[in-house]
Scaffold this active site. Structure first.
Site, PDB file in Angstrom:
ATOM      1  CB  ALA A  73      -3.823  -2.210 -14.164  1.00  0.00           C
ATOM      2  CD  GLN A  75       3.608   0.817 -13.193  1.00  0.00           C
ATOM      3  OE1 GLN A  75       3.627   1.808 -13.915  1.00  0.00           O
ATOM      4  NE2 GLN A  75       4.277   0.764 -12.042  1.00  0.00           N
ATOM      5  CB  SER A  76      -3.819   2.636 -14.799  1.00  0.00           C
ATOM      6  OG  SER A  76      -4.647   3.453 -15.609  1.00  0.00           O
ATOM      7  CG  ASN A  77       0.047   3.752 -19.618  1.00  0.00           C
ATOM      8  OD1 ASN A  77       1.130   4.018 -19.112  1.00  0.00           O
ATOM      9  ND2 ASN A  77      -0.183   2.609 -20.252  1.00  0.00           N
ATOM     10  CB  CYS A  79      -4.781   5.957 -13.232  1.00  0.00           C
ATOM     11  SG  CYS A  79      -6.224   4.881 -13.041  1.00  0.00           S
TER      12      CYS A  79
END
Ligand SMILES: *Cc1c(COP(=O)(O)O)cnc(C)c1O
Length: 334
Positions: A73, A75-77, A79
């Site tokens: 997503a 706001q992927s943590n 990534c």
């Protein structure tokens, strides 16, 4: 160690602290709550993906990769931690993020950029398709890509959470606790849940490993976690297999859906902050804590019981405007 035969690149600050939360426990008036600070794994904001990435980066390097490709997503943590792990290991990172590029790079997107990752926005295309096309493009360009699945949730990544249970086992006696009746944490792509369930079984913990679903119905999540826990056991040469019924999950706190912060998440974020000085996140740990708080209020735990809440990270997302603007105006009922 159960994972001793797997290659591992040490990038996390371990062990993460195990701490009691006396003020929060008193405020909620239920079980004794402890916390495992996996938000403090040390790499560019930390979080649960760092434990998985220790094994995934090692596997990528063993395969001769020079580029990590993953997706998530906006706001992927996961990534953001992958970008940090790549920087640390001297690899490129290409992140496939869902949707269109926002006007401003905030929260995790800002950090992705600072960490030097290349971002590919999917636009209206399906993320799986863009991931596959990105891997092909990187291959043709000679960048030797290694594909890390969503959330780092495959047996290699989940092994990081088997090791985490072993780490916790070594912290009990120094902390003066005999064990925990429940482990509570946010569960989504399932790697954390699978690793914890397998680790708890292998170490014979008398603990209910209770994942609070962030985005999936109960049946979907328990099936996914059972399959992954069984595959992880195979990778680690452990003779365990899991059926969906063996996996404990609660999917009653999905609210308005993935990444939509509601009043329960805002209340949980404020309670942890005000009582203990600990920052949760709006998408995962806020929801898991809201679930734990809801279950305490429903009387699901008895007062003599002890819970360990695994803080899986994510606070960078607090600074994305869709969350920060509403959180700034939210107050606890007095
Ligand atoms: C990814 C993530 C989770 C969920 O972990 P899974 O292993 O994907 O189930 C929980 N909390 C945070 C902060 C995360 O970034």
């Amino acid at each position: 160690m159960l994972t001793a035969h797997l290659p591992r690149t040490p990038i996390a600050h371990l062990p993460t602290p195990l701490e009691a939360l006396p003020r929060l426990s008193e405020r909620l008036g239920g079980p004794e709550i402890w916390i495992k600070r996996d938000d403090q794994t040390g790499l560019a904001g930390g979080g649960n993906k760092t434990r998985k990435l220790e094994y995934l980066v090692a596997a990528a390097q063993q395969a001769g990769a020079r580029t990590l490709v993953t997706g998530g997503a906006p706001q992927s943590n996961h990534c953001r931690q992958t970008a940090a792990a790549a920087a640390r290991a001297g690899l490129r990172a290409v992140l496939v993020l869902g949707g269109h590029a926002p006007n401003a790079a905030t929260g995790n997107i800002l950090l992705d950029r600072l960490l030097g990752a290349e971002i590919v926005w999917t636009g209206d295309a399906a993320r799986d398709d863009v991931m596959a096309a990105t891997v092909e493009r990187e291959k043709s360009a000679g960048h030797q890509p290694y594909l890390i699945p969503y959330g780092g949730s495959n047996p290699i990544g989940a092994s990081g959470y088997v090791a985490a249970v072993e780490e916790l086992a070594g912290q009990l006696e120094p902390a003066g606790v005999s064990g925990f009746d429940y482990m509570v944490f946010a569960s989504s792509s399932g790697g954390t849940h699978a690793g914890l369930a397998l680790g708890a079984r292998a170490l014979d913990f008398q603990t209910s490993v209770l994942g609070i679903s962030v985005d999936e119905p109960h049946a979907v999540l328990t099936e996914r976690v059972a399959r992954l826990a069984t595959q992880t056991a195979e990778l680690l040469n452990l003779e365990y297999s899991f059926a969906a019924d063996d996996i404990r999950a609660n999917a009653d706190y999905l609210g308005e859906g993935y990444s939509i912060m509601g009043a329960p998440e805002m209340e949980a974020i404020r309670l942890f902050s005000e009582c203990e000085g600990i920052l949760l996140d709006p998408v995962y740990t806020g929801r898991a804590a809201a679930g734990m708080i809801g279950l305490i209020r429903e009387g699901a735990f008895s007062s003599g019981e002890r819970i360990i809440f695994w803080h899986t990270g994510g606070a960078a997302a607090l600074f994305a405007p869709q969350y920060s603007e509403r959180l700034a105006d939210f107050n606890l009922a007095s």
